[in-house]
Design an enzyme around this catalytic site. Sequence first.
Site, PDB file in Angstrom:
ATOM      1  N   LYS A  28       0.892  -1.171   0.000  1.00 49.01           N
ATOM      2  CA  LYS A  28       0.000   0.000   0.000  1.00 49.01           C
ATOM      3  C   LYS A  28       0.928   1.218   0.000  1.00 49.01           C
ATOM      4  CE  LYS A  28      -3.748  -2.601   0.870  1.00 49.01           C
ATOM      5  NZ  LYS A  28      -3.450  -3.692  -0.066  1.00 49.01           N
ATOM      6  N   VAL A  54       1.110   4.365  -0.439  1.00 54.26           N
ATOM      7  CA  VAL A  54       0.931   5.641   0.267  1.00 54.26           C
ATOM      8  C   VAL A  54       1.011   5.426   1.783  1.00 54.26           C
ATOM      9  CG1 VAL A  54      -0.566   7.655   0.504  1.00 54.26           C
ATOM     10  CG2 VAL A  54      -0.581   6.344  -1.621  1.00 54.26           C
ATOM     11  N   SER A  85      -0.962  -3.869 -15.546  1.00 56.72           N
ATOM     12  CA  SER A  85      -1.859  -2.898 -14.923  1.00 56.72           C
ATOM     13  C   SER A  85      -1.795  -1.586 -15.691  1.00 56.72           C
ATOM     14  CB  SER A  85      -1.421  -2.667 -13.479  1.00 56.72           C
ATOM     15  OG  SER A  85      -2.056  -1.520 -12.958  1.00 56.72           O
ATOM     16  N   TYR A 133       5.425  -0.436  -7.696  1.00 62.83           N
ATOM     17  CA  TYR A 133       4.434  -1.277  -8.372  1.00 62.83           C
ATOM     18  C   TYR A 133       4.336  -0.873  -9.849  1.00 62.83           C
ATOM     19  CZ  TYR A 133       0.056  -3.717  -9.339  1.00 62.83           C
ATOM     20  OH  TYR A 133      -0.898  -4.551  -9.874  1.00 62.83           O
ATOM     21  N   VAL A 181       6.554   0.646 -11.753  1.00 62.24           N
ATOM     22  CA  VAL A 181       7.755   0.267 -12.509  1.00 62.24           C
ATOM     23  C   VAL A 181       7.763  -1.251 -12.756  1.00 62.24           C
ATOM     24  CG1 VAL A 181      10.290   0.144 -12.467  1.00 62.24           C
ATOM     25  CG2 VAL A 181       9.129   2.250 -11.781  1.00 62.24           C
ATOM     26  N   ARG A 193     -11.858  -5.231  -6.589  1.00 59.05           N
ATOM     27  CA  ARG A 193     -11.956  -5.415  -5.131  1.00 59.05           C
ATOM     28  C   ARG A 193     -11.230  -6.693  -4.710  1.00 59.05           C
ATOM     29  NH1 ARG A 193     -16.893  -3.515  -6.663  1.00 59.05           N
ATOM     30  NH2 ARG A 193     -17.936  -5.551  -6.741  1.00 59.05           N
ATOM     31  N   THR A 194      -9.982  -6.533  -4.277  1.00 62.76           N
ATOM     32  CA  THR A 194      -9.174  -7.667  -3.807  1.00 62.76           C
ATOM     33  C   THR A 194      -8.435  -7.211  -2.560  1.00 62.76           C
ATOM     34  OG1 THR A 194      -7.275  -6.921  -5.102  1.00 62.76           O
ATOM     35  CG2 THR A 194      -8.740  -8.506  -6.168  1.00 62.76           C
TER      36      THR A 194
END
Length: 277
Positions: free
Chosen positions: A95, A97, A140, A194, A196, A232-233
Amino acid sequence: MSNVPVAVVTGSNKGIGFAIVRALCKQFPGDVYLTARDPGRGQEAVAKLQEEGLHVLFHQLDIDDLQSIRALRDFLKEKYGGLNVLVNNAGIAFKEVHDTTPFAVQAEVTLKTNFFGTRNVCTELLPLVKPYGKVVNVSSMVSSSALGGCSRELQQKFRSETITEDELVELMTKFVEDTKKSVHEKEGWPNTAYGVSKIGVTVLSRIQARMLNEKRKGDHILLNACCPGWVRTDMAGPKATKSPDEGAETPVYLALLPSDADGPHGQFLSNKTVRTW
């Protein structure tokens, strides 16, 4: 040796991977393997699908572990003489941030799995893919925004039609090294490990597709990267807009392209649509 077609989905005991396996069990005319690092969690996931009346098989796979990848390779070779569908879904994300893990550690860990692990799976399993096979690398849209956050020089390299796998590996390694020296921004990198890692996956897919064209042109193998969307995971959290089943739609679409399809190949797709890279 079995003549049954076989599909493998990496990192599929939960989330999008699990939803991809479920969809393939319903639509793919052969054996579908759910894989997980932890055999216990994998077997639990298999039991869930079996309760739904689906036929699914399990094989242990930790994409961070070369021995584990090679064990799967040898199993597929021996039992099926190869592989028809490979979905490289396994991946991790901090996560970014809210996570207090030092950025250099995030970079190393994230790239180890998302890029280097995925690449190792491809190195070992791509030679097994049979004619008319399909390979789907789950990337992504973050790879696109991260690309936009790179220096012009890096963007040129990542968009190059002639970049080699070795050059890509060098760039991914440099990113990790640059974060350790706290010079990654100065060196033109965006502030997302993530992102990169997924640039790496998208570019790797473009290189692999080119190699397939050069070395196995007559085999009609289609290889693409895709973005499942915001799903949603555990990874994306409960606020995401898509259910895992909706997230599985594009990867499954690419995994089940008809045998007479000559594309997409070497592309990056989201919502079943080719995106500009």
